[in-house]
Design a protein around this motif. Structure first.
Motif, PDB file in Angstrom:
ATOM      1  N   VAL A 118       0.871  -1.174   0.000  1.00  0.00           N
ATOM      2  CA  VAL A 118       0.000   0.000   0.000  1.00  0.00           C
ATOM      3  C   VAL A 118       0.903   1.217   0.000  1.00  0.00           C
ATOM      4  CG1 VAL A 118      -1.755   1.281   1.280  1.00  0.00           C
ATOM      5  CG2 VAL A 118      -1.840  -1.229   1.195  1.00  0.00           C
ATOM      6  N   ILE A 119       0.740   2.051  -1.012  1.00  0.00           N
ATOM      7  CA  ILE A 119       1.555   3.252  -1.154  1.00  0.00           C
ATOM      8  C   ILE A 119       0.961   4.416  -0.358  1.00  0.00           C
ATOM      9  CG2 ILE A 119       2.444   4.942  -2.822  1.00  0.00           C
ATOM     10  CD1 ILE A 119       2.300   2.642  -4.920  1.00  0.00           C
ATOM     11  N   LEU A 120      -0.374   4.487  -0.355  1.00  0.00           N
ATOM     12  CA  LEU A 120      -1.084   5.560   0.344  1.00  0.00           C
ATOM     13  C   LEU A 120      -2.437   5.028   0.788  1.00  0.00           C
ATOM     14  CD1 LEU A 120      -1.513   8.629   1.090  1.00  0.00           C
ATOM     15  CD2 LEU A 120      -2.450   8.888  -1.224  1.00  0.00           C
ATOM     16  N   ASP A 121      -2.824   5.348   2.002  1.00  0.00           N
ATOM     17  CA  ASP A 121      -4.137   4.958   2.506  1.00  0.00           C
ATOM     18  C   ASP A 121      -4.633   6.075   3.407  1.00  0.00           C
ATOM     19  OD1 ASP A 121      -6.443   3.643   3.267  1.00  0.00           O
ATOM     20  OD2 ASP A 121      -5.422   1.920   4.144  1.00  0.00           O
ATOM     21  N   ASN A 122      -5.698   6.759   2.977  1.00  0.00           N
ATOM     22  CA  ASN A 122      -6.281   7.816   3.798  1.00  0.00           C
ATOM     23  C   ASN A 122      -7.803   7.719   3.715  1.00  0.00           C
ATOM     24  OD1 ASN A 122      -7.112   9.170   1.393  1.00  0.00           O
ATOM     25  ND2 ASN A 122      -5.214  10.371   1.334  1.00  0.00           N
ATOM     26  N   MET A 168      -2.318   1.178  -4.327  1.00  0.00           N
ATOM     27  CA  MET A 168      -1.548  -0.058  -4.154  1.00  0.00           C
ATOM     28  C   MET A 168      -0.625  -0.318  -5.336  1.00  0.00           C
ATOM     29  SD  MET A 168      -4.727  -2.350  -2.769  1.00  0.00           S
ATOM     30  CE  MET A 168      -5.835  -1.602  -3.952  1.00  0.00           C
ATOM     31  N   GLN A 169       0.545  -0.843  -5.039  1.00  0.00           N
ATOM     32  CA  GLN A 169       1.496  -1.297  -6.058  1.00  0.00           C
ATOM     33  C   GLN A 169       1.147  -2.752  -6.375  1.00  0.00           C
ATOM     34  OE1 GLN A 169       5.626  -0.923  -4.905  1.00  0.00           O
ATOM     35  NE2 GLN A 169       6.202  -2.604  -6.239  1.00  0.00           N
ATOM     36  N   VAL A 170       0.949  -3.043  -7.664  1.00  0.00           N
ATOM     37  CA  VAL A 170       0.536  -4.375  -8.102  1.00  0.00           C
ATOM     38  C   VAL A 170       1.555  -4.921  -9.099  1.00  0.00           C
ATOM     39  CG1 VAL A 170      -1.294  -5.674  -9.268  1.00  0.00           C
ATOM     40  CG2 VAL A 170      -1.885  -3.741  -7.810  1.00  0.00           C
ATOM     41  N   GLU A 171       1.949  -6.173  -8.908  1.00  0.00           N
ATOM     42  CA  GLU A 171       2.859  -6.850  -9.846  1.00  0.00           C
ATOM     43  C   GLU A 171       2.378  -8.280 -10.063  1.00  0.00           C
ATOM     44  OE1 GLU A 171       7.002  -6.638  -8.788  1.00  0.00           O
ATOM     45  OE2 GLU A 171       6.866  -4.490  -8.360  1.00  0.00           O
ATOM     46  N   PHE A 172       1.941  -8.559 -11.296  1.00  0.00           N
ATOM     47  CA  PHE A 172       1.505  -9.899 -11.690  1.00  0.00           C
ATOM     48  C   PHE A 172       2.611 -10.547 -12.506  1.00  0.00           C
ATOM     49  CE2 PHE A 172      -2.961  -8.637 -11.085  1.00  0.00           C
ATOM     50  CZ  PHE A 172      -3.580  -9.845 -10.785  1.00  0.00           C
ATOM     51  N   ALA A 173       3.352 -11.482 -11.936  1.00  0.00           N
ATOM     52  CA  ALA A 173       4.327 -12.259 -12.710  1.00  0.00           C
ATOM     53  C   ALA A 173       3.551 -13.247 -13.586  1.00  0.00           C
ATOM     54  CB  ALA A 173       5.271 -13.003 -11.774  1.00  0.00           C
ATOM     55  N   PRO A 174       4.150 -13.739 -14.668  1.00  0.00           N
ATOM     56  CA  PRO A 174       3.465 -14.720 -15.510  1.00  0.00           C
ATOM     57  C   PRO A 174       2.961 -15.898 -14.672  1.00  0.00           C
ATOM     58  CG  PRO A 174       5.453 -13.971 -16.595  1.00  0.00           C
ATOM     59  CD  PRO A 174       5.479 -13.398 -15.202  1.00  0.00           C
ATOM     60  N   GLY A 175       1.690 -16.224 -14.849  1.00  0.00           N
ATOM     61  CA  GLY A 175       1.075 -17.329 -14.119  1.00  0.00           C
ATOM     62  C   GLY A 175       0.509 -16.957 -12.763  1.00  0.00           C
ATOM     63  N   THR A 214       5.794  -9.695 -16.776  1.00  0.00           N
ATOM     64  CA  THR A 214       5.234  -9.213 -15.510  1.00  0.00           C
ATOM     65  C   THR A 214       4.485  -7.922 -15.773  1.00  0.00           C
ATOM     66  OG1 THR A 214       6.982 -10.256 -14.208  1.00  0.00           O
ATOM     67  CG2 THR A 214       5.813  -8.412 -13.184  1.00  0.00           C
ATOM     68  N   LEU A 215       3.228  -7.904 -15.358  1.00  0.00           N
ATOM     69  CA  LEU A 215       2.393  -6.711 -15.479  1.00  0.00           C
ATOM     70  C   LEU A 215       2.508  -5.920 -14.184  1.00  0.00           C
ATOM     71  CD1 LEU A 215       0.210  -4.943 -16.820  1.00  0.00           C
ATOM     72  CD2 LEU A 215      -1.496  -6.510 -15.849  1.00  0.00           C
ATOM     73  N   LYS A 216       2.922  -4.651 -14.306  1.00  0.00           N
ATOM     74  CA  LYS A 216       3.041  -3.781 -13.141  1.00  0.00           C
ATOM     75  C   LYS A 216       2.016  -2.658 -13.272  1.00  0.00           C
ATOM     76  CE  LYS A 216       7.928  -4.739 -12.448  1.00  0.00           C
ATOM     77  NZ  LYS A 216       9.264  -4.162 -12.252  1.00  0.00           N
ATOM     78  N   MET A 217       1.281  -2.433 -12.189  1.00  0.00           N
ATOM     79  CA  MET A 217       0.230  -1.417 -12.203  1.00  0.00           C
ATOM     80  C   MET A 217       0.169  -0.686 -10.862  1.00  0.00           C
ATOM     81  SD  MET A 217      -2.831  -3.706 -13.871  1.00  0.00           S
ATOM     82  CE  MET A 217      -3.813  -2.340 -14.429  1.00  0.00           C
ATOM     83  N   ILE A 218      -0.471   0.465 -10.896  1.00  0.00           N
ATOM     84  CA  ILE A 218      -0.852   1.175  -9.686  1.00  0.00           C
ATOM     85  C   ILE A 218      -2.379   1.151  -9.666  1.00  0.00           C
ATOM     86  CG2 ILE A 218      -0.853   3.389  -8.468  1.00  0.00           C
ATOM     87  CD1 ILE A 218       1.933   2.060  -8.650  1.00  0.00           C
ATOM     88  N   VAL A 219      -2.946   0.602  -8.606  1.00  0.00           N
ATOM     89  CA  VAL A 219      -4.406   0.524  -8.468  1.00  0.00           C
ATOM     90  C   VAL A 219      -4.819   1.472  -7.348  1.00  0.00           C
ATOM     91  CG1 VAL A 219      -6.345  -0.959  -7.835  1.00  0.00           C
ATOM     92  CG2 VAL A 219      -4.550  -1.835  -9.332  1.00  0.00           C
ATOM     93  N   THR A 220      -5.782   2.344  -7.659  1.00  0.00           N
ATOM     94  CA  THR A 220      -6.277   3.323  -6.692  1.00  0.00           C
ATOM     95  C   THR A 220      -7.754   3.077  -6.447  1.00  0.00           C
ATOM     96  OG1 THR A 220      -4.662   4.960  -7.456  1.00  0.00           O
ATOM     97  CG2 THR A 220      -6.546   5.786  -6.202  1.00  0.00           C
ATOM     98  N   GLU A 221      -8.067   2.704  -5.204  1.00  0.00           N
ATOM     99  CA  GLU A 221      -9.461   2.501  -4.818  1.00  0.00           C
ATOM    100  C   GLU A 221     -10.011   3.796  -4.248  1.00  0.00           C
ATOM    101  OE1 GLU A 221      -9.405  -2.158  -3.469  1.00  0.00           O
ATOM    102  OE2 GLU A 221      -9.068  -0.640  -1.923  1.00  0.00           O
ATOM    103  N   LEU A 222     -11.229   4.131  -4.663  1.00  0.00           N
ATOM    104  CA  LEU A 222     -11.900   5.330  -4.170  1.00  0.00           C
ATOM    105  C   LEU A 222     -12.753   4.957  -2.957  1.00  0.00           C
ATOM    106  CD1 LEU A 222     -13.037   6.717  -7.617  1.00  0.00           C
ATOM    107  CD2 LEU A 222     -10.939   7.231  -6.363  1.00  0.00           C
ATOM    108  N   LYS A 223     -12.640   5.708  -1.904  1.00  0.00           N
ATOM    109  CA  LYS A 223     -13.428   5.451  -0.703  1.00  0.00           C
ATOM    110  C   LYS A 223     -14.655   6.361  -0.695  1.00  0.00           C
ATOM    111  CE  LYS A 223      -9.538   3.882   2.041  1.00  0.00           C
ATOM    112  NZ  LYS A 223      -8.787   4.076   3.290  1.00  0.00           N
ATOM    113  N   ALA A 224     -15.723   5.863  -0.121  1.00  0.00           N
ATOM    114  CA  ALA A 224     -16.958   6.660  -0.034  1.00  0.00           C
ATOM    115  C   ALA A 224     -16.682   7.895   0.816  1.00  0.00           C
ATOM    116  CB  ALA A 224     -18.069   5.839   0.591  1.00  0.00           C
ATOM    117  N   THR A 225     -17.189   9.019   0.369  1.00  0.00           N
ATOM    118  CA  THR A 225     -17.005  10.255   1.127  1.00  0.00           C
ATOM    119  C   THR A 225     -18.274  10.555   1.909  1.00  0.00           C
ATOM    120  OG1 THR A 225     -17.717  11.573  -0.772  1.00  0.00           O
ATOM    121  CG2 THR A 225     -15.357  11.228  -0.504  1.00  0.00           C
TER     122      THR A 225
END
Length: 126
Positions: free
Chosen positions: A38-42, A48-55, A112-123
């Motif tokens: 988790v890079i940031l959580d408020n 979140m930092q995401v890394e999917f290696a093959p398989g 390897t697929l690398k992504m940044i996933v940002t979840e939106l929280k209810a305000t």
């Protein structure tokens, strides 16, 4: 009658155990092999930092509304709850908005697929 009741209770227990495995979890808990940190959580977002290696597989998990930014190219097979799997060919630099979902994913590509996933929280409304 007693044997039937015991079998029914045993089957119910088995069903509950199996359904617990399908119940979606937080992605960090369900797939620590993929959701690296988790890079940031408020109170507004969780990034979140995401890394999917093959398989690699991220088993059933849930997200609120979220978006993903691809750092590298990759190919995922994504299965949303109660739907057939879909193959997504993701390109580096691509940004995707995704509605709240329960799904699982597998890297079916060769990189390897690398992504940044940002979840939106209810305000909260005042």
């Amino acid at each position: 009658m007693k044997t039937f009741k015991m079998i029914s209770i045993s089957l119910l227990g088995l069903f509950l155990a199996l359904s617990a495995n399908v119940r979606a979890q937080d992605p960090i808990t369900a797939a620590p092999n993929v959701y690296k940190k988790v890079i940031l959580d408020n109170d507004k977002v969780r990034v979140m930092q995401v890394e999917f290696a093959p398989g690699d597989v991220a088993p059933w998990h849930s997200h609120p509304d979220h978006f993903a930014y691809a750092l590298t190219d990759g190919k995922l097979e994504i299965t949303d709850k109660d739907k057939s799997p879909v193959v997504a060919e993701i390109k580096a630099g691509e940004a995707l908005f995704l509605n709240a979902t329960t799904h699982m994913a597998k890297n079916i590509g060769e990189t390897t697929l690398k992504m940044i996933v940002t979840e939106l929280k209810a305000t909260k409304k005042n």
